[in-house]
Design a protein around this motif. Structure first.
Motif, PDB file in Angstrom:
ATOM      1  N   CYS A   5      23.257  33.285  64.384  1.00  0.00           N
ATOM      2  CA  CYS A   5      23.677  32.332  62.311  1.00  0.00           C
ATOM      3  C   CYS A   5      22.268  31.767  61.973  1.00  0.00           C
ATOM      4  O   CYS A   5      21.773  31.757  60.939  1.00  0.00           O
ATOM      5  CB  CYS A   5      24.525  31.920  62.192  1.00  0.00           C
ATOM      6  SG  CYS A   5      26.001  32.698  62.867  1.00  0.00           S
ATOM      7  N   ASP A   6      21.181  30.841  63.372  1.00  0.00           N
ATOM      8  CA  ASP A   6      20.230  30.226  62.967  1.00  0.00           C
ATOM      9  C   ASP A   6      18.613  31.364  62.759  1.00  0.00           C
ATOM     10  O   ASP A   6      18.213  31.042  61.219  1.00  0.00           O
ATOM     11  CB  ASP A   6      19.597  29.089  64.355  1.00  0.00           C
ATOM     12  CG  ASP A   6      21.213  28.260  64.143  1.00  0.00           C
ATOM     13  OD1 ASP A   6      21.220  28.147  63.591  1.00  0.00           O
ATOM     14  OD2 ASP A   6      20.855  28.173  65.226  1.00  0.00           O
ATOM     15  N   THR A   7      19.266  31.981  63.165  1.00  0.00           N
ATOM     16  CA  THR A   7      18.090  33.119  63.055  1.00  0.00           C
ATOM     17  C   THR A   7      17.889  33.923  61.205  1.00  0.00           C
ATOM     18  O   THR A   7      17.345  34.022  60.130  1.00  0.00           O
ATOM     19  CB  THR A   7      17.642  34.499  63.369  1.00  0.00           C
ATOM     20  OG1 THR A   7      17.785  33.994  64.963  1.00  0.00           O
ATOM     21  CG2 THR A   7      16.416  35.590  63.251  1.00  0.00           C
TER      22      THR A   7
ATOM     23  N   GLU B  70      20.666  45.453  64.255  1.00  0.00           N
ATOM     24  CA  GLU B  70      19.440  45.687  65.380  1.00  0.00           C
ATOM     25  C   GLU B  70      18.706  44.956  65.454  1.00  0.00           C
ATOM     26  O   GLU B  70      17.601  45.459  66.195  1.00  0.00           O
ATOM     27  CB  GLU B  70      18.713  46.457  63.874  1.00  0.00           C
ATOM     28  CG  GLU B  70      18.756  47.699  62.891  1.00  0.00           C
ATOM     29  CD  GLU B  70      18.745  47.913  61.715  1.00  0.00           C
ATOM     30  OE1 GLU B  70      17.637  47.245  61.446  1.00  0.00           O
ATOM     31  OE2 GLU B  70      18.256  49.153  60.839  1.00  0.00           O
ATOM     32  N   PHE B  71      18.823  43.245  65.419  1.00  0.00           N
ATOM     33  CA  PHE B  71      17.772  42.550  66.130  1.00  0.00           C
ATOM     34  C   PHE B  71      18.713  42.479  66.885  1.00  0.00           C
ATOM     35  O   PHE B  71      18.096  42.339  68.537  1.00  0.00           O
ATOM     36  CB  PHE B  71      18.521  41.171  65.067  1.00  0.00           C
ATOM     37  CG  PHE B  71      17.654  40.010  65.628  1.00  0.00           C
ATOM     38  CD1 PHE B  71      16.747  39.616  65.448  1.00  0.00           C
ATOM     39  CD2 PHE B  71      18.261  38.882  66.997  1.00  0.00           C
ATOM     40  CE1 PHE B  71      15.483  38.229  65.650  1.00  0.00           C
ATOM     41  CE2 PHE B  71      17.746  38.021  67.237  1.00  0.00           C
ATOM     42  CZ  PHE B  71      16.796  38.157  66.620  1.00  0.00           C
ATOM     43  N   MET B  72      20.242  41.590  67.508  1.00  0.00           N
ATOM     44  CA  MET B  72      20.890  42.167  68.664  1.00  0.00           C
ATOM     45  C   MET B  72      20.761  43.781  69.233  1.00  0.00           C
ATOM     46  O   MET B  72      20.046  43.636  71.016  1.00  0.00           O
ATOM     47  CB  MET B  72      21.629  42.343  68.751  1.00  0.00           C
ATOM     48  CG  MET B  72      22.589  41.057  67.618  1.00  0.00           C
ATOM     49  SD  MET B  72      24.462  41.271  66.854  1.00  0.00           S
ATOM     50  CE  MET B  72      25.641  41.404  68.088  1.00  0.00           C
ATOM     51  N   GLU B  73      20.197  45.355  68.726  1.00  0.00           N
ATOM     52  CA  GLU B  73      19.840  45.995  69.815  1.00  0.00           C
ATOM     53  C   GLU B  73      18.677  45.480  70.740  1.00  0.00           C
ATOM     54  O   GLU B  73      18.362  46.516  71.147  1.00  0.00           O
ATOM     55  CB  GLU B  73      20.764  47.063  68.990  1.00  0.00           C
ATOM     56  CG  GLU B  73      21.894  47.420  68.528  1.00  0.00           C
ATOM     57  CD  GLU B  73      21.884  48.501  67.474  1.00  0.00           C
ATOM     58  OE1 GLU B  73      20.884  49.184  67.205  1.00  0.00           O
ATOM     59  OE2 GLU B  73      23.280  48.784  66.900  1.00  0.00           O
TER      60      GLU B  73
ATOM     61  N   ALA C  31      18.947  42.157  76.348  1.00  0.00           N
ATOM     62  CA  ALA C  31      18.147  41.737  78.024  1.00  0.00           C
ATOM     63  C   ALA C  31      18.259  40.919  77.441  1.00  0.00           C
ATOM     64  O   ALA C  31      18.408  39.611  78.857  1.00  0.00           O
ATOM     65  CB  ALA C  31      17.111  42.194  78.354  1.00  0.00           C
ATOM     66  N   GLU C  32      17.662  39.767  76.288  1.00  0.00           N
ATOM     67  CA  GLU C  32      17.636  38.507  76.326  1.00  0.00           C
ATOM     68  C   GLU C  32      19.304  37.681  76.099  1.00  0.00           C
ATOM     69  O   GLU C  32      19.714  38.374  75.731  1.00  0.00           O
ATOM     70  CB  GLU C  32      16.791  38.005  74.654  1.00  0.00           C
ATOM     71  CG  GLU C  32      15.555  39.060  75.372  1.00  0.00           C
ATOM     72  CD  GLU C  32      14.945  38.840  73.842  1.00  0.00           C
ATOM     73  OE1 GLU C  32      15.594  37.934  72.769  1.00  0.00           O
ATOM     74  OE2 GLU C  32      13.725  39.934  73.410  1.00  0.00           O
ATOM     75  N   LYS C  33      18.848  36.399  76.358  1.00  0.00           N
ATOM     76  CA  LYS C  33      20.623  35.066  76.517  1.00  0.00           C
ATOM     77  C   LYS C  33      20.344  35.704  75.086  1.00  0.00           C
ATOM     78  O   LYS C  33      19.539  35.610  73.223  1.00  0.00           O
ATOM     79  CB  LYS C  33      19.875  33.985  76.642  1.00  0.00           C
ATOM     80  CG  LYS C  33      20.883  32.780  76.220  1.00  0.00           C
ATOM     81  CD  LYS C  33      19.936  31.705  76.842  1.00  0.00           C
ATOM     82  CE  LYS C  33      21.326  30.301  77.255  1.00  0.00           C
ATOM     83  NZ  LYS C  33      20.870  29.628  77.607  1.00  0.00           N
ATOM     84  N   PHE C  34      21.490  36.177  74.347  1.00  0.00           N
ATOM     85  CA  PHE C  34      22.450  35.564  72.840  1.00  0.00           C
ATOM     86  C   PHE C  34      23.262  34.521  72.946  1.00  0.00           C
ATOM     87  O   PHE C  34      23.939  33.920  74.008  1.00  0.00           O
ATOM     88  CB  PHE C  34      22.945  37.501  73.395  1.00  0.00           C
ATOM     89  CG  PHE C  34      23.914  37.213  72.208  1.00  0.00           C
ATOM     90  CD1 PHE C  34      23.098  37.786  70.864  1.00  0.00           C
ATOM     91  CD2 PHE C  34      25.124  37.244  72.321  1.00  0.00           C
ATOM     92  CE1 PHE C  34      23.884  37.944  69.844  1.00  0.00           C
ATOM     93  CE2 PHE C  34      26.205  37.346  71.007  1.00  0.00           C
ATOM     94  CZ  PHE C  34      24.779  38.029  69.470  1.00  0.00           C
ATOM     95  N   SER C  35      23.724  34.537  72.187  1.00  0.00           N
ATOM     96  CA  SER C  35      24.516  33.347  71.350  1.00  0.00           C
ATOM     97  C   SER C  35      24.523  33.333  69.532  1.00  0.00           C
ATOM     98  O   SER C  35      23.250  33.805  69.557  1.00  0.00           O
ATOM     99  CB  SER C  35      23.674  32.123  71.224  1.00  0.00           C
ATOM    100  OG  SER C  35      23.309  31.117  70.591  1.00  0.00           O
TER     101      SER C  35
END
Length: 326
Positions: free
Chosen positions: A242-244, A226-229, A233-237
């Motif tokens: 994992c840090d989040t 859900e966080f990713m969805e 459009a944001e930068k992703f790693s």
């Protein structure tokens, strides 16, 4: 003459079109052979567990030529699409599972249409073998039968006399494929023209709608999805993710893959491409604008990932789906 068995499973939600369509196409193939002075290839029979099966809340019924116990051997079996209430469908048709195993052991070849793959998979015959089904049922099939080599992007699979296909009316392509295999190219071309079936398709990827694999019970993975969805459009790693969520990379990778069938990077690619697909279908933005809005800044990378997932370039996808009414 060989014998073709088209199964008529029990269950009101089963798909009558895949039964009638298979019967019509193979009957026409036999007729074409006869008109050209050759013997028909198959005796075609609808075979069920009872004398009559109803479909669509009793609106239609099918009366099979024979009941299952009357068929001692056959050469080719077609399993039509099943009710999507899979527990109920498999329970109602459990007798077919043993019969399919027996016929396969005697040398029969088997073709499953769409969600008919669930009945085929229940036999164990396709453990380790390639199999396709409707893209919307792929996650459920993978969950129930993890030992099959599921290939949900493929329109048709063919391995050791076992044939499967994707979903819905793509079964027509499988029927033409089988006609070519058993009757020859000339008959297959004739049938494709009579029934106006486009040939040459090998993928159902462009039809798939990615809704995310969320029926897994892992709350942390669900929260990550859900966080990713929400941040397409944001930068992703993955390391940042994992840090989040305060979890080690190795543990996160293992849990995410087990829960969804994708790595976190693959999952982000799929939701980004699904975002791009929806924009290409309905917006007037340029492909470049859609690319940036979907989280990509490199045009080549965007095109490559888009084609890998859908089988089409962004421009081809827009041409295919943007204007459906003329």
């Amino acid at each position: 003459m060989k014998h073709l068995t088209i199964l008529v499973p029990e269950g009101k939600g089963n798909n009558i079109s895949s039964i009638a369509g298979a019967y019509k196409i193979f009957s026409r193939a036999n007729d074409f052979r006869s008109l050209n002075g050759s013997r028909p290839v198959f005796t075609i029979e609808l075979v069920g567990l009872s004398g009559s099966a109803t479909f669509y809340d009793g609106l239609f019924s099918v009366r099979p030529h024979k009941q299952l116990r009357e068929v001692k051997s056959t050469d080719l079996i077609i399993i039509p699409s099943l009710n999507h209430a899979f527990d109920e469908a498999l329970k109602q048709n459990s007798e077919l599972v043993n019969w399919l195993k027996e016929q396969h052991a005697k040398g029969a070849e088997i073709a499953s249409i769409c969600t008919g793959a669930f009945l085929l998979a229940a036999t164990g015959i396709i453990d380790g073998k390639k199999c396709s089904t409707h893209w919307a049922a792929a996650d459920e099939l993978r969950k129930r039968y993890p030992t099959i080599n599921l290939q949900p992007d493929l329109l048709i699979t063919d391995e050791d006399g076992i044939y499967t296909n994707g979903g819905a009316y793509s079964f027509l392509n499988l029927m033409i494929y089988l006609v070519e295999k058993f009757y020859g190219r000339e008959t297959a071309i004739y049938c494709s023209k009579v029934f106006q079936i486009d040939t040459g398709r090998d993928s159902q990827a462009s039809f798939a709608i990615f809704n995310g694999q969320k029926r897994h019970g892992d709350d942390l993975v669900l929260a990550a999805q859900e966080f990713m969805e929400k941040r397409v459009a944001e930068k992703f790693s993955v390391d940042g993710l994992c840090d989040t969520f305060r979890i080690g990379r190795r543990s996160f990778d293992r849990r995410f893959l087990r829960a969804t069938g994708n790595s976190a990077l693959e999952y982000m690619q799929r939701i980004r491409i699904e975002t791009a697909k929806k924009a290409l279908e309905s917006s007037v933005e340029t492909v470049a604008e859609i690319m940036y809005g979907s989280g990509y800044s490199d045009a080549k990378a965007f095109r490559d990932v888009f084609r890998k997932i859908t089988g089409l370039s962004p421009a081809e996808y827009r041409l295919k789906y943007q204007q459906l009414v003329f």
